[in-house]
Enzyme design. Structure first.
Site, mmCIF file in Angstrom:
data_model
loop_
_atom_site.group_PDB
_atom_site.id
_atom_site.type_symbol
_atom_site.label_atom_id
_atom_site.label_comp_id
_atom_site.label_asym_id
_atom_site.label_seq_id
_atom_site.Cartn_x
_atom_site.Cartn_y
_atom_site.Cartn_z
ATOM 1 N N TYR A 168 0.848 -1.196 0.000
ATOM 2 C CA TYR A 168 0.000 0.000 0.000
ATOM 3 C C TYR A 168 0.887 1.251 0.000
ATOM 4 O O TYR A 168 1.639 1.497 0.944
ATOM 5 C CB TYR A 168 -0.940 0.047 1.203
ATOM 6 C CG TYR A 168 -1.966 -1.068 1.291
ATOM 7 C CD1 TYR A 168 -2.288 -1.857 0.191
ATOM 8 C CD2 TYR A 168 -2.632 -1.327 2.484
ATOM 9 C CE1 TYR A 168 -3.236 -2.870 0.283
ATOM 10 C CE2 TYR A 168 -3.580 -2.338 2.588
ATOM 11 C CZ TYR A 168 -3.869 -3.107 1.480
ATOM 12 O OH TYR A 168 -4.805 -4.110 1.577
ATOM 13 N N HIS A 170 -0.777 -12.050 1.028
ATOM 14 C CA HIS A 170 -1.738 -11.141 0.393
ATOM 15 C C HIS A 170 -2.426 -11.793 -0.806
ATOM 16 O O HIS A 170 -3.635 -11.628 -1.007
ATOM 17 C CB HIS A 170 -0.977 -9.880 -0.039
ATOM 18 C CG HIS A 170 -1.803 -8.655 -0.177
ATOM 19 N ND1 HIS A 170 -1.247 -7.397 -0.118
ATOM 20 C CD2 HIS A 170 -3.122 -8.452 -0.385
ATOM 21 C CE1 HIS A 170 -2.201 -6.487 -0.274
ATOM 22 N NE2 HIS A 170 -3.344 -7.109 -0.440
ATOM 23 N N SER A 203 -13.153 -4.351 1.802
ATOM 24 C CA SER A 203 -13.995 -3.515 0.934
ATOM 25 C C SER A 203 -15.485 -3.770 1.217
ATOM 26 O O SER A 203 -16.282 -3.975 0.300
ATOM 27 C CB SER A 203 -13.668 -3.746 -0.548
ATOM 28 O OG SER A 203 -12.328 -3.418 -0.828
ATOM 29 N N ARG A 257 -16.021 -0.431 -1.801
ATOM 30 C CA ARG A 257 -15.055 0.639 -2.122
ATOM 31 C C ARG A 257 -15.761 1.994 -2.224
ATOM 32 O O ARG A 257 -15.405 2.839 -3.031
ATOM 33 C CB ARG A 257 -14.281 0.313 -3.406
ATOM 34 C CG ARG A 257 -13.520 -1.011 -3.330
ATOM 35 C CD ARG A 257 -12.749 -1.324 -4.583
ATOM 36 N NE ARG A 257 -12.173 -2.665 -4.539
ATOM 37 C CZ ARG A 257 -10.931 -2.976 -4.183
ATOM 38 N NH1 ARG A 257 -10.109 -2.036 -3.821
ATOM 39 N NH2 ARG A 257 -10.511 -4.220 -4.182
ATOM 40 N N GLY A 258 -16.781 2.161 -1.430
ATOM 41 C CA GLY A 258 -17.486 3.444 -1.361
ATOM 42 C C GLY A 258 -18.800 3.459 -2.128
ATOM 43 O O GLY A 258 -19.647 4.321 -1.895
HETATM 44 N N1 LIG Z 1 -6.614 -8.105 1.167
HETATM 45 C C1 LIG Z 1 -6.845 -7.416 0.087
HETATM 46 O O1 LIG Z 1 -6.542 -7.814 -1.036
HETATM 47 C C2 LIG Z 1 -7.511 -6.073 0.216
HETATM 48 C C3 LIG Z 1 -7.990 -5.400 -0.922
HETATM 49 C C4 LIG Z 1 -8.619 -4.168 -0.731
HETATM 50 C C5 LIG Z 1 -8.773 -3.649 0.540
HETATM 51 N N2 LIG Z 1 -8.281 -4.321 1.614
HETATM 52 C C6 LIG Z 1 -8.391 -3.776 2.973
HETATM 53 O O2 LIG Z 1 -9.741 -3.450 3.258
HETATM 54 C C7 LIG Z 1 -9.826 -2.105 3.699
HETATM 55 C C8 LIG Z 1 -11.157 -1.489 3.307
HETATM 56 O O3 LIG Z 1 -11.425 -1.633 1.954
HETATM 57 P P1 LIG Z 1 -11.559 -0.411 0.962
HETATM 58 O O4 LIG Z 1 -10.933 0.772 1.577
HETATM 59 O O5 LIG Z 1 -11.098 -0.919 -0.346
HETATM 60 O O6 LIG Z 1 -13.109 -0.215 0.758
HETATM 61 P P2 LIG Z 1 -14.404 0.146 1.636
HETATM 62 O O7 LIG Z 1 -14.097 0.132 3.071
HETATM 63 O O8 LIG Z 1 -15.462 -0.729 1.087
HETATM 64 O O9 LIG Z 1 -14.716 1.632 1.127
HETATM 65 C C9 LIG Z 1 -13.881 2.698 1.388
HETATM 66 C C10 LIG Z 1 -14.528 3.927 0.778
HETATM 67 O O10 LIG Z 1 -15.763 4.176 1.430
HETATM 68 C C11 LIG Z 1 -15.799 5.498 1.934
HETATM 69 N N3 LIG Z 1 -16.461 5.457 3.243
HETATM 70 C C12 LIG Z 1 -16.057 4.807 4.360
HETATM 71 N N4 LIG Z 1 -16.952 4.957 5.358
HETATM 72 C C13 LIG Z 1 -17.932 5.730 4.873
HETATM 73 C C14 LIG Z 1 -19.137 6.249 5.427
HETATM 74 N N5 LIG Z 1 -19.518 5.967 6.675
HETATM 75 N N6 LIG Z 1 -19.925 7.048 4.640
HETATM 76 C C15 LIG Z 1 -19.559 7.334 3.357
HETATM 77 N N7 LIG Z 1 -18.438 6.868 2.784
HETATM 78 C C16 LIG Z 1 -17.629 6.074 3.531
HETATM 79 C C17 LIG Z 1 -14.368 5.947 2.015
HETATM 80 O O11 LIG Z 1 -14.283 7.331 1.768
HETATM 81 P P3 LIG Z 1 -13.747 8.340 2.915
HETATM 82 O O12 LIG Z 1 -12.296 8.094 3.044
HETATM 83 O O13 LIG Z 1 -14.083 9.669 2.336
HETATM 84 O O14 LIG Z 1 -14.534 8.027 4.155
HETATM 85 C C18 LIG Z 1 -13.692 5.156 0.892
HETATM 86 O O15 LIG Z 1 -13.777 5.846 -0.331
HETATM 87 C C19 LIG Z 1 -8.606 -1.435 3.056
HETATM 88 O O16 LIG Z 1 -8.261 -0.248 3.723
HETATM 89 C C20 LIG Z 1 -7.570 -2.507 3.166
HETATM 90 O O17 LIG Z 1 -6.994 -2.504 4.474
HETATM 91 C C21 LIG Z 1 -7.675 -5.531 1.455
#
Ligand SMILES: NC(=O)c1ccc[n+]([C@@H]2O[C@H](COP(=O)([O-])OP(=O)(O)OC[C@H]3O[C@@H](n4cnc5c(N)ncnc54)[C@H](OP(=O)(O)O)[C@@H]3O)[C@@H](O)[C@H]2O)c1
Length: 327
Positions: A57, A123, A202, A206-207
């Site tokens: 990341y 990963h 996610s 992802r939002g």
């Molecule tokens: N293992 C893997 O391969 C893998 C892949 C992807 C992700 N991940 C992990 O999973 C975590 C989360 O996944 P992600 O970040 O991809 O997606 P997510 O949590 O599904 O979505 C994140 C998005 O949602 C928004 N958001 C969050 N809370 C909100 C709320 N209450 N109201 C409105 N918008 C909101 C955020 O914007 P704001 O910042 O503006 O709040 C951001 O754009 C990552 O940080 C990572 O640690 C792991």
């Protein structure tokens, strides 16, 4: 106090909602380090102690930032990081070769500024290396105390079983949300049966499941999501229609859409820990509140009708990413 879960069969207590730090490295729009650190501090205060990062990341920026944020509260954090998610060697695979695992960990420990990680994930499964060999190398790090528990990310059911036979797997981190219900076919039950915590990454699509995105124009030019078919011109509108169909159900429960998406995951089993990411304290606090939500049977049925398995249009990753995934 945030609802608690046990990591794996006998690991530390973790908040039922985790925190994914990936978005603090500019993946989904700009993020200031000071805001990221404040958000992580608030997470720990709220009992969101499972903090998730990865070596890839932001090319190490994310681990360094998380390390700075938790330096003075390390003992209150269940720190998770990952290796093996970068570009593969020519011909594919290679990142999970056993002789490389120690080097990946040592580099992560340096960036994180700590002498151990609580949960160390592979990963992406290395399709060119037997999983038994990678996990045996990871298990050596457990024996040395540098790693407390092992995890896999995006591993198929057969791989999970084989890995777990070498060393207990505490967590399986896989995309799971109202837009990505594939784990319901097999992985969710398998994780429960093996005592593995299912970390749903996610969880907010992802939002796209939050209502904050109304069209492609809302995404900055360098936003990673522009590479995802699900956010592409052909599919985004169809997916946002699903989100709009969920909105009245959230309203009936008196909660925000993001809270509906997270509460739904928490209703899928005691071993499911949603891992949302956010750059802001306001969204973090909203997400934490989802752990207090009880969805009614009618609400759960309505959610299923609005976002049944397979409803989301388009793949969650570009074709080259999909091709590199474990079966
Ligand atoms: N293992 C893997 O391969 C893998 C892949 C992807 C992700 N991940 C992990 O999973 C975590 C989360 O996944 P992600 O970040 O991809 O997606 P997510 O949590 O599904 O979505 C994140 C998005 O949602 C928004 N958001 C969050 N809370 C909100 C709320 N209450 N109201 C409105 N918008 C909101 C955020 O914007 P704001 O910042 O503006 O709040 C951001 O754009 C990552 O940080 C990572 O640690 C792991």
């Amino acid at each position: 106090m945030l609802l608690r879960r046990t990591l794996g069969q006998d690991g530390p207590a973790i908040g039922a909602i985790g925190y994914g730090a990936m978005g603090l490295s500019g993946v989904y729009g700009p993020s200031a380090d000071a805001d990221g650190i404040a958000t992580i501090h608030r997470a720990v205060e709220l009992g969101i102690n499972l903090i998730d990062t990865a070596d890839v990341y932001g090319d190490g920026h994310n681990e360094r930032l998380v390390g700075r944020a938790i330096a003075d509260r390390r003992d209150r954090v269940v720190l998770a990081t990952k290796f093996g998610g970068g570009p593969t060697e020519p011909g594919g695979g290679g990142l999970g070769r056993p002789e490389r695992v120690r080097g990946w960990l040592e580099a992560s420990l340096r960036r994180l500024g700590t002498d151990h990680v609580d949960l160390y994930y592979l990963h992406r499964v290395d399709l060119a290396t037997p999983i038994e060999d990678t996990v045996a190398a990871m298990a050596e790090l457990v024996a040395e105390g540098k790693v407390r528990a092992l995890g896999l990310s995006e591993a198929g059911a057969d791989t999970v079983r084989r890995a777990n036979a070498v060393h207990p797997i505490a967590a399986l981190e896989t995309e799971y949300s109202l837009f990505s219900r594939e784990p319901e076919r097999e992985l969710l039950a398998l994780a429960r049966d093996l005592g593995i915590t299912f970390v749903a990454y996610s969880p907010l699509g992802r939002g796209a499941l939050t209502g904050a995105i109304t069209g492609a124009a809302d995404l900055p030019a360098d936003d990673w999501r522009r590479r995802s078919p699900r956010f592409g011109e052909a599919h985004l509108d169809a997916n946002l229609r699903i989100t709009r169909a969920l909105a009245p159900i959230a309203r009936e429960h008196g909660i925000a859409l993001a809270q509906l998406a997270l509460a739904w995951l928490l209703h899928r089993g005691d071993h499911v820990v949603p891992l949302p990411g956010t750059r802001t304290i306001a969204n973090l606090e909203r997400n934490a509140e989802a752990a207090t939500v009880t969805l009614t049977p009618a609400g759960l049925a309505a959610i299923d009708a609005a976002a049944p398995p397979g409803a989301a249009a388009g793949d969650r990753y570009p074709p080259e990413f999909i091709a590199a995934l474990d079966a």
